[in-house]
Every structure is written in C-alpha cells, then in structure tokens.
Scaffold this active site. Structure first.
Site, short mmCIF file in Angstrom:
data_model
loop_
_atom_site.label_atom_id
_atom_site.label_comp_id
_atom_site.label_asym_id
_atom_site.label_seq_id
_atom_site.Cartn_x
_atom_site.Cartn_y
_atom_site.Cartn_z
N HIS A 79 4.00 -6.26 -3.51
CA HIS A 79 2.63 -5.49 -3.00
C HIS A 79 2.16 -5.69 -1.67
O HIS A 79 2.71 -6.89 -1.26
CB HIS A 79 1.58 -6.07 -4.04
CG HIS A 79 0.44 -4.96 -4.08
ND1 HIS A 79 -0.41 -5.10 -3.23
CD2 HIS A 79 0.02 -4.06 -4.98
CE1 HIS A 79 -1.36 -3.89 -3.31
NE2 HIS A 79 -0.98 -3.15 -4.40
N GLU A 107 2.53 2.96 -1.05
CA GLU A 107 1.27 2.96 -0.94
C GLU A 107 0.94 2.72 0.45
O GLU A 107 1.16 1.56 1.02
CB GLU A 107 0.65 1.67 -1.95
CG GLU A 107 0.70 1.80 -3.16
CD GLU A 107 -0.18 0.68 -3.99
OE1 GLU A 107 -1.07 1.14 -4.85
OE2 GLU A 107 -0.08 -0.56 -3.51
O1 G3P Z 1 -1.95 -1.71 -6.37
C1 G3P Z 1 -2.86 -0.37 -6.31
C2 G3P Z 1 -3.46 -0.72 -5.14
O2 G3P Z 1 -3.08 -1.35 -3.93
C3 G3P Z 1 -4.35 0.60 -4.59
O3 G3P Z 1 -5.77 0.00 -4.43
O4 G3P Z 1 -7.92 0.22 -4.57
O5 G3P Z 1 -6.76 1.83 -3.10
O6 G3P Z 1 -6.51 1.95 -5.43
P1 G3P Z 1 -6.81 1.02 -4.41
#
Ligand code: G3P
Length: 222
Positions: free
Chosen positions: A93, A141
């Site tokens: 991550h 992400e």
């Molecule tokens: O692993 C999921 C994360 O990094 C996304 O976080 O709080 O933006 O939904 P968030």
C-alpha cells in the site's frame, strides 16, 4: 463474471479497530446479503482472526511478508493469514511501501497458500510491474487523493482508464480495483464503467457515524 468487489480497508483507524471493526464487518455482511454485492474488509492483524470467524464476508489482511513459517520475529506469514480465516491480503500500500522484490515474495507466498493477492499501486508503471506478477487484483490508488475526500473516479478517471488498459495488456487475467476518496454509488459506478472490477476504499466507511448507510450507497448503482 464475478460480481464487483467493494473492499474496505480499515487501516489503523481508531474507528476501524476492535468493537468498531466488528460493527463495520457486521454492516458489510448485512448490506452484502441485502444487495447481493461482494463486500470485503481488511482489518488490522489483531482483528483478523475474530472478524474472519464471526462473519461470512471475505476478510483480507493488510500486509503479508514473503517468508515461510519459522524463525522470523515480527513477520506475518501467508500460512498464518490462511489459518486465521482470511481469503487473502493487500500487498504494498502507499502507506506500507515495499520493494518490487518484496512484492513478488509476498504474492508468491499468498499464491502458495491459495490466497488472493491484492497488490496496491500508485501509477501505471507500478501497475504494469504488479500485473506481471499475476496477482488476483491490482488496485490503483493515486496517493494524493487517498483520504482526501476527493474521489479518483471524478478527479482522475483517466488514470483508471489508463491503468485498466496497462494491466490488461500485461496480463488480461488480473482484475483491477481502484481507490482513493471513493465515497458513493456514483464513484463505484464510474469506476466500473471505466473497466475496473471494483473499488478499494477506507475513510468514507470507516469514519462514518453509520457505516451501513455509506455501504448501502456504495452498492446502490451496481
Ligand atoms: O486502501 C484504500 C485507501 O488507501 C483509500 O483510502 O480513505 O481515500 O478511501 P480512502
């Protein structure tokens, strides 16, 4: 076609630990049952075993080390994750960065235990490298949007589109998730329309007063 995966990473939020982890898993199980959606959770390692044993939803670890059981103090083995009842683990991550060699070792350790590997990536280049390792999922992400409340689906749909294409080109068997700021059924629908197989999210569910309300919204347009 498997149904899209809505995977809620509880991170180490206070609101996602202990009793709250149980409460979120319970809400996820209820909403999954009502809607037919697949909703998984990734609790802290401390909560992994109880959550996996109390609830019938897919439960993932947040990290796994690519080491065999044995003399490795402070490590998490894929064998221990499987024994705890999890179906797989996140790997690499943005908040737990690993080297490519570590990612490969973690994915192989999960595969050896027939567990699902969800490799998180932060751009197209890392998505391509991750896809080459044949995990079950690559989850793209953009780090700048994580926890921002601004959804990747709306702020940067191009990165989703490009990452889906990149992963498909490297290995069409690998499924793609996207995450960062995901908070509503609209965000999920956009992500799926762009070719993903689901979403990875955290704060909008974990920090909600009533996580069930947000989960119902997330699956409302599936
Ligand atoms: O692993 C999921 C994360 O990094 C996304 O976080 O709080 O933006 O939904 P968030």
């Amino acid at each position: 076609m498997p149904s899209p995966l809505i995977l809620v990473n509880l991170k180490t939020y206070k609101e996602g630990t202990g009793n709250r982890a149980h409460m979120i898993a319970q809400a996820a199980e209820l909403v999954a049952r009502e809607s037919g959606a697949t909703i998984g959770v990734a609790p802290t390692l401390i909560d992994l075993h109880p959550i996996a044993h109390h609830f019938a939803i897919p439960v993932y670890a947040q990290h796994v080390d690519g080491v065999e059981p044995g003399a490795h103090t402070g490590h998490i083995t894929a064998d221990a994750i499987r024994t705890a009842g999890a179906v797989g683990s996140l790997v690499n991550h943005s908040e737990r960065r690993l080297t490519l060699a570590d990612i490969e070792a973690s994915v192989k350790a999960l595969q050896a235990q027939k567990l699902s590997a969800v490799v998180c990536t932060n751009n197209e280049a890392t998505s391509a490298a991750a896809a080459a390792l044949s995990p079950d999922y690559v989850a793209i992400e953009p780090p700048e949007l994580i926890g921002s409340g601004v959804s990747v689906s709306k702020a940067n749909p191009e990165i989703i589109q490009r990452s889906v294409a990149t992963v498909r080109q490297v290995n069409p068997k690998v499924r793609v998730l996207t995450g960062a700021g995901i908070q509503s059924g609209d965000c999920v629908k956009i992500a799926i329309d762009l070719g993903t197989d689901g979403v990875l999210l955290a704060s909008s569910v974990v920090k909600a007063k009533d996580p069930g309300v947000v989960l119902r919204d997330l699956v409302s347009r599936l």
